[in-house]
Design an enzyme around this catalytic site. Structure first.
Site, PDB file in Angstrom:
ATOM      1  N   ASP A   1      41.772  42.410  34.025  1.00  0.00           N
ATOM      2  CA  ASP A   1      41.968  43.715  34.656  1.00  0.00           C
ATOM      3  C   ASP A   1      42.992  44.525  33.865  1.00  0.00           C
ATOM      4  O   ASP A   1      44.133  44.099  33.696  1.00  0.00           O
ATOM      5  CB  ASP A   1      42.455  43.513  36.094  1.00  0.00           C
ATOM      6  CG  ASP A   1      42.427  44.785  36.917  1.00  0.00           C
ATOM      7  OD1 ASP A   1      42.326  45.881  36.331  1.00  0.00           O
ATOM      8  OD2 ASP A   1      42.509  44.682  38.150  1.00  0.00           O
TER       9      ASP A   1
ATOM     10  N   HIS B   1      38.567  44.821  36.775  1.00  0.00           N
ATOM     11  CA  HIS B   1      38.785  45.623  37.977  1.00  0.00           C
ATOM     12  C   HIS B   1      37.530  45.779  38.834  1.00  0.00           C
ATOM     13  O   HIS B   1      37.583  45.662  40.065  1.00  0.00           O
ATOM     14  CB  HIS B   1      39.300  47.009  37.565  1.00  0.00           C
ATOM     15  CG  HIS B   1      40.180  47.663  38.568  1.00  0.00           C
ATOM     16  ND1 HIS B   1      41.435  47.188  38.888  1.00  0.00           N
ATOM     17  CD2 HIS B   1      39.996  48.769  39.331  1.00  0.00           C
ATOM     18  CE1 HIS B   1      41.991  47.971  39.790  1.00  0.00           C
ATOM     19  NE2 HIS B   1      41.133  48.939  40.087  1.00  0.00           N
TER      20      HIS B   1
ATOM     21  N   SER C   1      42.273  48.325  44.783  1.00  0.00           N
ATOM     22  CA  SER C   1      42.975  49.217  43.867  1.00  0.00           C
ATOM     23  C   SER C   1      43.884  50.190  44.621  1.00  0.00           C
ATOM     24  O   SER C   1      44.852  49.777  45.256  1.00  0.00           O
ATOM     25  CB  SER C   1      41.947  49.930  42.985  1.00  0.00           C
ATOM     26  OG  SER C   1      42.554  50.619  41.935  1.00  0.00           O
TER      27      SER C   1
END
Length: 416
Positions: free
Chosen positions: A358, A392, A188
């Site tokens: 995601d 995610h 991320s």
């Protein structure tokens, strides 16, 4: 005048909805885990003793000072349980640096058992594992002259993570391991800062390859309604104007932000994890519980403002100070300079993996990034792995990530 009225309106709105905020805080749950099942615990300042050594692994802690004075905690697992044939000072294991995402710290890499946590898997696979903790997280809240109570301590965004934290940590690992180039793994936010640094042609002398889990760059088409709403009504900017500097996910500022967005009927605040990051397919209750106990970490409000700017724009730029005069003072131009991702050196090996569920690194934005990278990159030095069911959190906590994600990633490292 209009801005003053807007701020006054927001203050009143926050005050009127404070009860909603507190109610949400009492009722919210993730994956049906109750407070009784997952009681809150203080964050372990000694991750080595509380987690790594508990499984019998060696663990060392270092402190790295950045050029702008932040003192960062850097953890090391020099070898695994199955390959401890020599001590770490004489070993030539290939170093790998793991960099966490937004609002978490390095603990995320050792959340589960040694068979499921990437930090342990890499150590057992013959790597010299280094785990980063960026400025503002609980083990990296020191500075040579400032304290976290000073507003100046929080005067940074991910620009500074790319300019200072990342180079300092990589150079330290490079020096400590005898000048070996370092494999990098980011999740991320940890991917965004590497892309930014590489686009400025930095770090190529110390980075051997980069694995980007849920690569974050373009965000203007993200699927999280909660994040979109917060960005579109300039919530982070308003909180910054009101004089807040630290953004603590469990603190008052976060409560006020949630109080604003949770009144929207399209935003589901009763499953906040999924509302922000997407519906994970492959988390188990025990790992999620450990994440909730140790995961929420502070960042700067200014960093949240910068992330909001990415959501509202289709380009990736340095922090926008909001007026031409301030931008000119910081950048010598009226608009913040862009990060040109097409200028990333084509010979740097890149492994990228992203998920179809995601909400942050959503498919359209990620494919935009991939088109930019693949068009310029040597085909032998880039690999893309798409996971249609992954969201995610699955890339760091998924029970099947060792087979589906980490194994091909390690194979990529061994080829480069």
């Amino acid at each position: 005048m209009a801005q003053d009225l807007y701020v006054l309106f927001l203050i009143l709105f926050i005050a009127l909805n404070l009860q909603i905020v507190l109610s949400w805080r009492m009722q919210n749950s993730t994956n049906d885990i109750s407070d009784d099942q997952c009681p809150p615990q203080p964050h372990p300042f000694g991750m080595c003793k509380s987690r790594v050594a508990a499984y019998g692994y060696p663990c060392e802690e270092y402190h790295v000072t950045t050029e702008d004075g932040y003192i960062l905690s850097l953890k090391r697992i020099p070898h695994g349980l199955s390959n401890a044939t020599s001590n770490s000072t004489e070993d030539t294991r290939t170093p790998v640096l793991l960099f966490h995402g937004l609002l978490v710290d390095g603990f995320c890499w050792v959340l589960s058992t040694p068979k499921q946590s990437l930090g342990f898997i890499l150590a057992d696979g013959g790597f010299d594992v280094w785990i980063a903790n960026c400025r503002g997280t609980k083990s990296s809240r020191r500075h040579t002259t400032l304290t976290p109570e000073d507003p100046a301590f929080w005067d940074w965004t991910w620009d500074q993570l790319a300019d200072y934290d990342l180079p300092a940590l990589l150079q330290f690992v490079y020096n400590q391991t005898g000048g070996q180039k370092v494999h990098y793994i980011g999740h991320s936010l940890g991917t965004l800062i590497m892309l930014a640094a590489l686009s400025d042609n930095k770090l190529t002398d110390v980075v051997r390859s980069a694995a980007l889990l849920c690569p974050i760059a373009y965000l203007n088409r993200m699927k999280s309604r909660l994040i979109l709403l917060a960005a579109r009504i300039f919530l982070a900017e308003t909180i910054h104007m009101l004089g807040y500097h630290e953004f603590n996910p469990l603190g008052r500022v976060a409560q006020e932000l949630l109080g604003e967005v949770c009144v929207d009927p399209d935003v589901d605040c009763y499953d906040l994890f999924s509302s922000v990051a997407g519906p994970d397919c492959c988390l188990n209750a025990s790992t999620t519980c450990i994440f909730l106990q140790h995961g929420p970490q502070s960042t700067s409000v200014k960093n949240m403002v910068h992330m909001s700017q990415l959501v509202r724009k289709s380009s990736i730029r340095k922090y926008d100070y909001g007026n031409e005069k301030e931008n000119m003072r910081h950048y010598n131009q009226t608009r913040p300079p862009p990060y040109d991702l097409s200028s990333i050196p084509r010979h740097v090996p890149l492994f990228l993996t992203h998920g179809g569920q995601d909400f942050l690194g959503d498919v359209p934005d990620t494919r935009h990034l991939l088109r930019t990278l693949i068009r310029e990159h040597d085909s032998d030095d880039i690999e893309v792995l798409y996971m249609p069911d992954y969201a995610h959190g699955d890339f760091v906590m998924g029970y099947n990530a060792p087979q589906l994600i980490y194994k091909p990633m390690v194979e990529f490292f061994k080829r480069h």
